[in-house]
Design an enzyme around this catalytic site. Structure first.
Site, short mmCIF file in Angstrom:
data_model
loop_
_atom_site.label_atom_id
_atom_site.label_comp_id
_atom_site.label_asym_id
_atom_site.label_seq_id
_atom_site.Cartn_x
_atom_site.Cartn_y
_atom_site.Cartn_z
N TYR A 175 -42.37 12.63 29.82
CA TYR A 175 -41.42 13.67 30.23
C TYR A 175 -40.50 13.14 31.32
CZ TYR A 175 -44.24 14.64 34.47
OH TYR A 175 -44.91 14.55 35.68
N CYS A 176 -39.32 13.75 31.41
CA CYS A 176 -38.35 13.47 32.46
C CYS A 176 -37.54 14.73 32.67
CB CYS A 176 -37.48 12.26 32.10
SG CYS A 176 -36.57 12.45 30.56
N THR A 177 -36.48 14.67 33.45
CA THR A 177 -35.76 15.89 33.83
C THR A 177 -35.16 16.62 32.62
OG1 THR A 177 -35.19 14.86 35.93
CG2 THR A 177 -33.98 16.85 35.33
#
Length: 295
Positions: A175-177
């Site tokens: 996951y990331c922003t």
């Protein structure tokens, strides 16, 4: 209702003449009071902009007017004013710096919706969830039980993957922003032998919009003047970090205002004011401090 919006967007697509789009796009944004950052490369576009609501709607029509961007997906957030001070449109080698030119997004992990990730947690699925962001982003917010590598920048992801090699047969969620880093982060995992890889579709942003007060802990770092979004209302989930000075729970960042230092620290509001936006007495006494208060 808020009168401004922030847009996040990206798309990996082959661009023949990104420099032409860059020049046209910048002029259009300047004439329509759009502010923010847009990066263009031969591999696509990555942007975050803010504007008054009516201008944001025009912006979306303008950007999707390019045939290569006709199906681009926007993430929107309400704000009370511009979230940026200027407009930059720049040409890059990659739309996210990471030295991943040889990694194909075609090999990216399976897209996991926020609903599916919620189900993973609630049904007790055996999975590894890994943060693909930098250390200062994960310091203030993370998913429950997430692995948060101490990366200084995205180029260090290759080292992280090597350290995760014992989990090649385990279900892995990245996951990331907003999802852009996971396009290549998940692809790199798969290209190095990981068998069951997912990427959170739309990133943290999409999850916290739908499911605050669940499995996201703390704040979410954003690359605009707000610095952080705090989606949770439950006290135990609001903050996971403490003030650098007093230890009070907070999620807010500042860069030390001594330009020669520029250290990133988490600080509560009272302490950042008391210490004049600096990390130490030495920096406080510096003659090379920022002229404008930021953060």
């Amino acid at each position: 209702m808020s009168s401004y919006k922030v847009l996040l967007f990206y798309k990996y697509v082959n661009l023949d003449r990104p420099e032409q789009i860059m020049n046209e796009h910048l002029q259009w944004c300047l004439s329509h009071d759009i502010k923010g950052r847009v990066f263009l490369a031969k591999e696509g576009v990555n942007g975050t902009v803010s504007a008054a609501n009516e201008n944001i709607e025009q912006y979306k029509k303008h950007l999707t007017g390019y045939p290569v961007f006709s199906d681009i997906r926007f993430k929107e957030d309400d704000v009370d004013e511009h979230a940026f001070k200027k407009m930059h449109v720049r040409l890059k080698k990659e739309i996210v710096n990471g030295d991943f030119q040889d990694v194909s997004v075609e090999n990216g992990g399976k897209r996991l919706t926020p609903e599916e990730l919620l189900k993973f947690y609630e049904e007790g699925k055996d999975f590894l969830i890994v943060d693909a962001r930098n250390w200062y982003e994960s310091k203030i917010g993370r998913f429950k039980n997430a692995i948060t590598p101490p990366m200084k920048n995205f180029r260090e992801w290759k080292k992280v993957v090597n350290e995760l090699k014992d989990y090649k047969n385990k279900t892995v969620v990245t996951y990331c922003t907003g999802g852009i880093r996971c396009e290549k982060a998940s692809a790199y995992l798969i290209e190095h032998g990981f068998k069951d890889v997912y990427q959170l579709d739309g990133g943290i942003f999409n999850f916290i919009k739908k499911y605050p007060d669940t499995y996201w802990e703390g704040g979410m770092f954003v690359f605009d003047e707000r610095r952080v979004i705090n989606p949770n209302t439950k006290e135990g989930l609001k903050h996971i970090a403490g003030c650098y000075f007093c230890g009070k729970p907070t999620s807010y960042y500042i860069n030390c205002h001594n330009v020669d230092c520029d250290k990133i620290i988490v600080s509560c509001h009272d302490c950042k004011v008391e210490f004049e936006y600096c990390c130490s007495e030495e920096c406080r006494e510096s003659n090379n401090k920022r002229k404008t208060i930021h953060g």
